[in-house]
Design a protein around this motif. Structure first.
Motif, PDB file in Angstrom:
ATOM      1  N   UNK A 154     -87.926-111.643 -12.103  1.00  0.00           N
ATOM      2  CA  UNK A 154     -89.261-111.315 -12.618  1.00  0.00           C
ATOM      3  C   UNK A 154     -90.353-112.192 -12.017  1.00  0.00           C
ATOM      4  N   UNK A 155     -90.023-113.387 -11.536  1.00  0.00           N
ATOM      5  CA  UNK A 155     -91.028-114.206 -10.840  1.00  0.00           C
ATOM      6  C   UNK A 155     -91.531-113.486  -9.594  1.00  0.00           C
ATOM      7  N   UNK A 156     -90.607-112.874  -8.861  1.00  0.00           N
ATOM      8  CA  UNK A 156     -90.991-112.117  -7.670  1.00  0.00           C
ATOM      9  C   UNK A 156     -91.867-110.928  -8.054  1.00  0.00           C
ATOM     10  N   UNK A 157     -91.481-110.226  -9.120  1.00  0.00           N
ATOM     11  CA  UNK A 157     -92.288-109.103  -9.575  1.00  0.00           C
ATOM     12  C   UNK A 157     -93.679-109.537  -9.971  1.00  0.00           C
ATOM     13  N   UNK A 158     -93.781-110.684 -10.659  1.00  0.00           N
ATOM     14  CA  UNK A 158     -95.088-111.204 -11.063  1.00  0.00           C
ATOM     15  C   UNK A 158     -95.953-111.520  -9.848  1.00  0.00           C
ATOM     16  N   UNK A 159     -95.306-112.046  -8.799  1.00  0.00           N
ATOM     17  CA  UNK A 159     -96.059-112.342  -7.576  1.00  0.00           C
ATOM     18  C   UNK A 159     -96.738-111.084  -7.045  1.00  0.00           C
ATOM     19  N   UNK A 160     -96.052-109.961  -7.094  1.00  0.00           N
ATOM     20  CA  UNK A 160     -96.643-108.721  -6.580  1.00  0.00           C
ATOM     21  C   UNK A 160     -97.670-108.125  -7.546  1.00  0.00           C
ATOM     22  N   UNK A 161     -97.643-108.529  -8.813  1.00  0.00           N
ATOM     23  CA  UNK A 161     -98.746-108.161  -9.709  1.00  0.00           C
ATOM     24  C   UNK A 161    -100.002-108.929  -9.312  1.00  0.00           C
ATOM     25  N   UNK A 162     -99.841-110.205  -8.931  1.00  0.00           N
ATOM     26  CA  UNK A 162    -100.981-110.959  -8.412  1.00  0.00           C
ATOM     27  C   UNK A 162    -101.514-110.293  -7.147  1.00  0.00           C
ATOM     28  N   UNK A 163    -100.607-109.861  -6.290  1.00  0.00           N
ATOM     29  CA  UNK A 163    -101.024-109.223  -5.040  1.00  0.00           C
ATOM     30  C   UNK A 163    -101.736-107.894  -5.305  1.00  0.00           C
ATOM     31  N   UNK A 164    -101.280-107.152  -6.304  1.00  0.00           N
ATOM     32  CA  UNK A 164    -101.934-105.883  -6.645  1.00  0.00           C
ATOM     33  C   UNK A 164    -103.377-106.133  -7.049  1.00  0.00           C
ATOM     34  N   UNK A 165    -103.601-107.168  -7.851  1.00  0.00           N
ATOM     35  CA  UNK A 165    -104.959-107.505  -8.272  1.00  0.00           C
ATOM     36  C   UNK A 165    -105.775-108.040  -7.106  1.00  0.00           C
ATOM     37  N   UNK A 166    -105.157-108.885  -6.313  1.00  0.00           N
ATOM     38  CA  UNK A 166    -105.843-109.478  -5.166  1.00  0.00           C
ATOM     39  C   UNK A 166    -106.328-108.404  -4.201  1.00  0.00           C
ATOM     40  N   UNK A 167    -105.490-107.412  -3.928  1.00  0.00           N
ATOM     41  CA  UNK A 167    -105.863-106.326  -3.019  1.00  0.00           C
ATOM     42  C   UNK A 167    -107.010-105.501  -3.587  1.00  0.00           C
ATOM     43  N   UNK A 168    -106.938-105.214  -4.886  1.00  0.00           N
ATOM     44  CA  UNK A 168    -107.982-104.427  -5.533  1.00  0.00           C
ATOM     45  C   UNK A 168    -109.304-105.173  -5.551  1.00  0.00           C
ATOM     46  N   UNK A 169    -109.243-106.476  -5.846  1.00  0.00           N
ATOM     47  CA  UNK A 169    -110.460-107.285  -5.896  1.00  0.00           C
ATOM     48  C   UNK A 169    -111.090-107.395  -4.520  1.00  0.00           C
ATOM     49  N   UNK A 170    -110.259-107.564  -3.482  1.00  0.00           N
ATOM     50  CA  UNK A 170    -110.784-107.680  -2.119  1.00  0.00           C
ATOM     51  C   UNK A 170    -111.461-106.389  -1.686  1.00  0.00           C
ATOM     52  N   UNK A 171    -110.891-105.261  -2.107  1.00  0.00           N
ATOM     53  CA  UNK A 171    -111.453-103.969  -1.719  1.00  0.00           C
ATOM     54  C   UNK A 171    -112.795-103.710  -2.402  1.00  0.00           C
ATOM     55  N   UNK A 172    -112.950-104.237  -3.619  1.00  0.00           N
ATOM     56  CA  UNK A 172    -114.164-103.965  -4.382  1.00  0.00           C
ATOM     57  C   UNK A 172    -115.244-105.014  -4.204  1.00  0.00           C
ATOM     58  N   UNK A 173    -114.874-106.211  -3.710  1.00  0.00           N
ATOM     59  CA  UNK A 173    -115.822-107.314  -3.642  1.00  0.00           C
ATOM     60  C   UNK A 173    -116.839-107.104  -2.536  1.00  0.00           C
ATOM     61  N   UNK A 174    -118.100-107.543  -2.765  1.00  0.00           N
ATOM     62  CA  UNK A 174    -119.102-107.515  -1.692  1.00  0.00           C
ATOM     63  C   UNK A 174    -118.774-108.569  -0.654  1.00  0.00           C
ATOM     64  N   UNK A 175    -119.485-108.534   0.459  1.00  0.00           N
ATOM     65  CA  UNK A 175    -119.217-109.484   1.537  1.00  0.00           C
ATOM     66  C   UNK A 175    -119.420-110.903   1.061  1.00  0.00           C
ATOM     67  N   UNK A 176    -120.522-111.135   0.307  1.00  0.00           N
ATOM     68  CA  UNK A 176    -120.788-112.458  -0.217  1.00  0.00           C
ATOM     69  C   UNK A 176    -120.352-112.499  -1.666  1.00  0.00           C
TER      70      UNK A 176
END
Length: 275
Positions: A239-261
């Protein structure tokens, strides 16, 4: 059990299908678990710490049992930070966690640097010889200074050590560490995952992990502990590995939605995406 599905509408067809796959997987998992032999259960016993081999085995297992994770694993790199931390001692890692609690990355980095310069070597014996005033001169609050002094006492008198923590079960690690002032369950989970390299920790109190579940499984709302536990049951013992990919899911979504600055926040939740 599977996450609750929305009512049937044409617009939700794709999401319902995805959720149905999660539900089917969970049902099969419960049946399979009930019929497992003692040998099967023993074979699935988690290693006390991850290594390169067991990490690959874990990724293979997660890809097999969960199509959502299979997609995330293909998309993102393997998580080397989940291997045991052999660079820092347990005491230094825990001090770092306390110093960085409830601070922005910039503030935490500045104070941590001053703290390390003050100590030289971040060792319990060094801390025990520093006064509260000296610790506060590095930028620590009065409360955090007392937390670190309390932690040093536990290590100096032998109640905690690198060897004892490395050999404890997950439950015993939690029981031992929450006895220290300033250390809660979230800090224990992060220490267990990122320092001890424990493979089967589900940090249900981590806001970023909850958001990752919400996004990855297209849930109607942020999941609570029982829902996260149900969804991730088939991840065991990784489950630690699974949790890591939950962080990655959020990280990818945040990067896609974030403005340049990106606007810097003065404060960050303790439950932030690990960097």
């Amino acid at each position: 059990m599977a996450p609750k599905l929305r009512s049937s509408t044409a617009a939700d067809t794709g999401k319902k299908a995805k959720k149905r796959r999660v539900g089917e997987r969970s049902d099969r998992g419960e049946g399979a678990e009930a019929s497992e032999s003692d040998e099967d259960k023993a074979a699935m016993s988690p290693p006390i710490a991850l290594c390169n081999r067991t990490m690959m085995e874990g990724l293979k297992h997660l890809s097999k049992v969960d199509p959502v994770l299979a997609t995330l694993i293909k998309k993102h790199d393997t998580p080397p930070k989940l291997l045991p931390n052999t660079k820092d001692k347990a005491f230094a890692s825990l001090c770092k966690s306390i110093v960085c609690q409830q601070l922005s990355s910039a503030s935490a980095g500045s104070i941590l640097k001053k703290f390390e310069n003050l100590c030289g070597d971040v060792e319990p014996e060094v801390i025990s010889n520093l006064t509260e005033g000296q610790l506060r001169s590095a930028g620590l609050s009065k409360r955090k200074a007392s937390y670190i002094q309390d932690l040093s006492t536990f290590f100096c008198d032998g109640r905690l050590s690198d060897e004892s923590l490395a050999g404890m079960s997950n439950d015993d690690v939690q029981e031992a560490l929450i006895a220290v002032k300033g250390i809660g369950v979230w800090t224990v989970h992060m220490f267990s995952i990122f320092h001890l390299g424990r493979p089967d920790i589900l940090p249900v109190g981590d806001l970023a992990v909850r958001k990752g579940f919400h996004l990855a499984y297209e849930l109607d709302a942020l999941p609570k502990e029982d829902e996260m536990t149900r969804i991730s049951d088939c991840w065991r013992p990784y489950r630690s590995l699974g949790a890591f990919y939950m962080w990655k899911a959020l990280e990818s979504s945040s990067a896609a939605k974030s403005p340049v600055k990106k606007k810097k926040s003065a404060k960050k939740d303790t439950e932030d995406v690990p960097e």
